[in-house]
Enzyme design. Structure first.
Site, PDB file in Angstrom:
ATOM      1  CG  MET A   1      -1.856  -1.322   1.235  1.00 57.91           C
ATOM      2  SD  MET A   1      -3.345  -0.901   1.939  1.00 57.91           S
ATOM      3  CE  MET A   1      -2.717  -0.689   3.574  1.00 57.91           C
ATOM      4  N   GLY A   2       2.225   1.121  -0.422  1.00 60.52           N
ATOM      5  CA  GLY A   2       3.122   2.118  -0.582  1.00 60.52           C
ATOM      6  C   GLY A   2       3.625   2.442   0.629  1.00 60.52           C
TER       7      GLY A   2
ATOM      8  CG  LEU B   1       7.172   1.117  -1.059  1.00 63.68           C
ATOM      9  CD1 LEU B   1       7.927   1.156  -2.376  1.00 63.68           C
ATOM     10  CD2 LEU B   1       6.423   0.171  -0.748  1.00 63.68           C
ATOM     11  CG  HIS B   2       8.503  -0.066   5.745  1.00 64.90           C
ATOM     12  ND1 HIS B   2       8.917  -1.392   5.833  1.00 64.90           N
ATOM     13  CD2 HIS B   2       7.202  -0.197   5.991  1.00 64.90           C
ATOM     14  CE1 HIS B   2       7.597  -2.242   6.260  1.00 64.90           C
ATOM     15  NE2 HIS B   2       6.613  -1.401   6.142  1.00 64.90           N
TER      16      HIS B   2
ATOM     17  CG  HIS C   1       7.047  -2.146   1.965  1.00 67.44           C
ATOM     18  ND1 HIS C   1       6.654  -1.056   2.677  1.00 67.44           N
ATOM     19  CD2 HIS C   1       6.071  -2.963   2.029  1.00 67.44           C
ATOM     20  CE1 HIS C   1       5.685  -1.050   2.814  1.00 67.44           C
ATOM     21  NE2 HIS C   1       4.921  -2.201   2.533  1.00 67.44           N
TER      22      HIS C   1
ATOM     23  N   GLY D   1       4.694 -10.320   3.893  1.00 69.16           N
ATOM     24  CA  GLY D   1       5.680 -10.218   5.381  1.00 69.16           C
ATOM     25  C   GLY D   1       4.960 -10.927   6.467  1.00 69.16           C
ATOM     26  CD  GLU D   2       7.012 -15.783   8.767  1.00 67.89           C
ATOM     27  OE1 GLU D   2       7.805 -15.398  10.007  1.00 67.89           O
ATOM     28  OE2 GLU D   2       7.108 -16.767   8.371  1.00 67.89           O
TER      29      GLU D   2
ATOM     30  CD  GLN E   1      -1.993  -8.685   4.390  1.00 72.48           C
ATOM     31  OE1 GLN E   1      -2.995  -8.057   4.600  1.00 72.48           O
ATOM     32  NE2 GLN E   1      -0.797  -8.639   4.017  1.00 72.48           N
TER      33      GLN E   1
HETATM   34  O1  PAF Z   1      -0.186  -5.939   3.703  1.00 74.85           O
HETATM   35  C1  PAF Z   1      -0.513  -4.954   2.867  1.00 74.85           C
HETATM   36  O2  PAF Z   1       0.025  -3.951   2.624  1.00 74.85           O
HETATM   37  C2  PAF Z   1      -2.144  -4.889   2.277  1.00 74.85           C
HETATM   38  O3  PAF Z   1      -2.893  -5.650   3.053  1.00 74.85           O
HETATM   39  C3  PAF Z   1      -2.133  -5.654   1.006  1.00 74.85           C
HETATM   40  C4  PAF Z   1      -1.557  -7.185   0.882  1.00 74.85           C
HETATM   41  C5  PAF Z   1      -1.019  -4.961  -0.120  1.00 74.85           C
HETATM   42  C6  PAF Z   1      -3.387  -5.736   0.339  1.00 74.85           C
HETATM   43  O4  PAF Z   1      -3.916  -4.179   0.264  1.00 74.85           O
END
Ligand code: PAF
Length: 280
Positions: A30-31, A33-34, A37, A148-149, A154
């Site tokens: 979702m941007g 970024l760190h 990511h 990521g864990e 999720q």
């Molecule tokens: O973990 C995330 O950043 C979000 O939940 C994802 C997997 C990109 C879905 O929008």
């Protein structure tokens, strides 16, 4: 680095690459970024010929409109960071490209995985995640996708999603990337006040101590201990701490040697909600 915001264009470009025999790894984000990511991107680069990063703040996974509005959006900086790590393709659509007007999240049967922990506090959140990840997999058609864990629930739900949708993609879970003081990497960390940022490492310290306690204490005793620890923390408010079976995410009251257990925690540091977990 190719940047697409139109799904058909991204899709046909990637189909062309795959027709030449290249493999594609997707890192959905979702941007904001760190380095967490960036570590997922590094993993993706090891296994695939082409790495795609999607940047999309997905409205259907936010149950709190204020949280959606305040979610950090740093597209220019994100693109710079992605160029520096030699990302091949970025997919960064507008909401109208991903959703029809008034479209809501698809409802999935995650067999109860979505009802535990985060599911109790974030109504419909995982249906929103499932909806967007299914769409992204259809557009990008990755061979492998990296999560990521830190968001372990999720990750388990996305594994369930692909078993439901039968999308041919391997789901790869990657270890939590931590800041120098143990705080789990998150886009939300940049919104912490100085005071809350200074207190936040207590979360990882506590779950690390909880892990050390498993040889002498029951899950219930450890949970009580963690609750008490947080009572003495003026800047942190514990939302939940639970020890669960990794396979079904249900809270356990006794340790079973035949199962993998993990401790999960959610904490408010002021307005910012932080989560973390640790394998036991
Ligand atoms: O973990 C995330 O950043 C979000 O939940 C994802 C997997 C990109 C879905 O929008």
């Amino acid at each position: 680095m190719k940047v697409f915001s139109v799904k058909e264009l991204a899709s046909s470009y990637i189909t062309d690459l795959k027709s030449k025999g290249l493999t594609v790894g997707l890192v959905p984000t979702m941007g904001a970024l760190h380095k967490g990511h960036l570590s997922l991107i590094n993993e993706a680069k090891k296994d695939n010929d082409v790495v795609v990063v999607s940047i999309f703040v997905n409205p259907t996974q936010f149950n709190n409109p204020a949280d959606l509005e305040k979610y950090p959006r740093t597209l220019e900086e994100d693109l710079e960071k992605l160029k520096r790590v030699d990302c091949d393709i970025v997919f960064t659509p507008e909401a109208s490209e991903m959703y029809d007007k008034d479209e809501v999240a698809e409802i999935f049967d995650f067999e109860g995985l979505d009802k535990e922990m985060e599911g109790k506090f974030r109504d419909n959140h995982f249906n929103g995640v499932g909806t967007i990840v299914k769409k992204l997999f259809n557009i990008i058609t990755p061979n492998n996708a990296y999560f990521g864990e830190k968001d372990f629930q999720q990750l388990q739900i996305i594994k369930k999603l692909v078993s439901i949708t039968k999308q041919p993609v391997n789901i790869i879970g990657c270890a939590i990337d931590r800041e120098y003081d143990g705080l789990a990497g998150s886009s939300r960390n940049m919104r912490l006040t100085t005071k809350h940022r200074a207190s936040a490492p207590f979360i990882y310290k506590t779950i690390t101590k909880a892990k050390e306690m498993i040889t002498s204490f029951s899950p219930v005793e450890i949970e009580k201990w963690v609750e008490n620890e947080f009572k003495n923390q003026p800047n942190l408010e514990l939302e939940y701490f639970t020890i669960a079976d990794e396979s079904n995410l249900k809270t356990v009251t006794v340790f079973d040697q035949n199962k993998n257990h993990r401790a999960f925690i959610a904490v408010f540091a002021g307005e910012i909600r932080l989560i973390d977990n640790i394998a036991l």
